[in-house]
Design an enzyme around this catalytic site. Structure first.
Site, PDB file in Angstrom:
ATOM      1  N   ASP A  34       0.844  -1.215   0.000  1.00 61.08           N
ATOM      2  CA  ASP A  34       0.000   0.000   0.000  1.00 61.08           C
ATOM      3  C   ASP A  34       0.867   1.248   0.000  1.00 61.08           C
ATOM      4  O   ASP A  34       1.438   1.614   1.025  1.00 61.08           O
ATOM      5  CB  ASP A  34      -0.904  -0.001   1.243  1.00 61.08           C
ATOM      6  CG  ASP A  34      -2.048  -0.977   1.083  1.00 61.08           C
ATOM      7  OD1 ASP A  34      -2.242  -1.827   1.982  1.00 61.08           O
ATOM      8  OD2 ASP A  34      -2.751  -0.903   0.057  1.00 61.08           O
ATOM      9  N   ASP A 179     -10.528  -5.013  -1.300  1.00 65.40           N
ATOM     10  CA  ASP A 179      -9.456  -4.521  -0.440  1.00 65.40           C
ATOM     11  C   ASP A 179      -9.994  -3.670   0.717  1.00 65.40           C
ATOM     12  O   ASP A 179     -10.478  -2.568   0.510  1.00 65.40           O
ATOM     13  CB  ASP A 179      -8.506  -3.681  -1.305  1.00 65.40           C
ATOM     14  CG  ASP A 179      -7.318  -3.176  -0.525  1.00 65.40           C
ATOM     15  OD1 ASP A 179      -6.524  -2.407  -1.100  1.00 65.40           O
ATOM     16  OD2 ASP A 179      -7.172  -3.529   0.668  1.00 65.40           O
TER      17      ASP A 179
HETATM   18  C1  DX5 Z   1      -6.212   0.803   2.735  1.00 70.35           C
HETATM   19  C2  DX5 Z   1      -5.373  -0.224   1.994  1.00 70.35           C
HETATM   20  C3  DX5 Z   1      -5.772  -1.633   2.322  1.00 70.35           C
HETATM   21  C4  DX5 Z   1      -5.645  -1.958   3.811  1.00 70.35           C
HETATM   22  C5  DX5 Z   1      -6.116  -3.369   4.055  1.00 70.35           C
HETATM   23  O1  DX5 Z   1      -6.005   2.067   2.153  1.00 70.35           O
HETATM   24  O2  DX5 Z   1      -5.495  -0.071   0.606  1.00 70.35           O
HETATM   25  O3  DX5 Z   1      -4.948  -2.533   1.567  1.00 70.35           O
HETATM   26  O4  DX5 Z   1      -4.312  -1.821   4.208  1.00 70.35           O
HETATM   27  O5  DX5 Z   1      -5.886  -3.630   5.397  1.00 70.35           O
HETATM   28  P1  DX5 Z   1      -7.033  -4.255   6.320  1.00 70.35           P
HETATM   29  O6  DX5 Z   1      -7.195  -5.669   5.808  1.00 70.35           O
HETATM   30  O7  DX5 Z   1      -6.420  -4.186   7.691  1.00 70.35           O
HETATM   31  O8  DX5 Z   1      -8.256  -3.434   6.144  1.00 70.35           O
HETATM   32 ZN    ZN Z   2      -4.553  -1.656  -0.586  1.00 73.47          ZN
END
Ligand code: DX5
Ligand code: ZN
Length: 218
Positions: A34, A179
């Site tokens: 990310d 996501d």
């Molecule tokens: C948020 C990111 C996601 C997030 C997912 O902006 O794009 O990929 O990190 O993490 P969790 O699974 O903890 O929501």
């Molecule tokens: Zn992400």
């Protein structure tokens, strides 16, 4: 069987090496990177993610799934192409017009990398229909981009269903990745909506046994 792309955003820095090793051996299919610039979203993870990609390239054979949440997209694509990722996904909302978005997609593909477009929860799925023939993947955000550990927005599930219906009816070969906020309690709903790849961060990295967490999600 869906594939799991583990987000390392919420990983604690102090035991990053150990965590990455545990993830590597947990049965995940991708590392989800990310990348945030502090402008498109308020968080800035650029240096951290460059460092992690550098390290992962030296120890891991797993493919990198790069999620760019940035404004200066072209330069960020160049910066992360050096790690020879499997996928680079850009945000629909970061492009000022259609040709800029297509230019980014072509630039990624010309560098032997799969290209994806991500849409935020409030962006209608219809907006990316024109791009489907040119991309490999649609990343449907099930939380507002910017941080890990958020709650999945139920309203985004029908977007996945709508997209899955469209690509099935029109015979379009494109992966659907979801996501944000995905865990063992809502994963079946997401799978049922038609995704191929699931991003999971907190639900894996906060678990005591990564392998178990990944197996449960799969
Ligand atoms: C948020 C990111 C996601 C997030 C997912 O902006 O794009 O990929 O990190 O993490 P969790 O699974 O903890 O929501
Ligand atoms: Zn992400």
């Amino acid at each position: 069987m869906v594939e799991i792309s583990a987000s390392i955003l919420s990983m604690k820095n102090e035991n990053a090496i150990q965590t990455l090793y545990n993830l590597e051996t947990s049965g995940i299919d991708y590392f989800h990177i990310d990348v945030m610039d502090g402008k498109f979203v308020s968080n800035n993870t650029t240096n951290n993610m460059l460092e992690y990609c550098e390290y992962l390239n030296s120890i891991s054979n797993l493919p990198l799934d790069i999620h760019l949440m940035v404004e200066d997209v072209k330069n960020y694509i160049s910066s992360f192409l050096v790690f020879e990722p499997n996928i680079i996904t850009v945000h629909f909302e970061a492009a000022k017009n259609k040709q800029e978005l297509l230019e980014w997609i072509n630039y990624i593909k010309q560098n032997n990398c799969r290209a994806g477009i991500s849409i935020k929860p409030n962006t209608d799925i219809k907006q990316i229909i024109p791009y489907l023939p040119f991309i490999h993947l649609v990343l449907v955000m099930t939380v507002e981009p910017g941080q890990g550990g958020q709650k999945l927005l139920q309203s985004t599930i029908k977007k996945i269903e709508e997209l899955h219906k469209y690509i099935t009816e029109n015979n379009i070969e494109v992966d659907i990745e979801a996501d944000g906020g995905i865990n063992e309690n809502n994963v079946n709903q997401i799978k049922g909506a038609g995704v191929n790849i699931i991003v999971a961060g907190t639900s894996i990295t906060s678990s005591k046994n990564f392998k178990e967490a990944v197996t449960k999600l799969k």
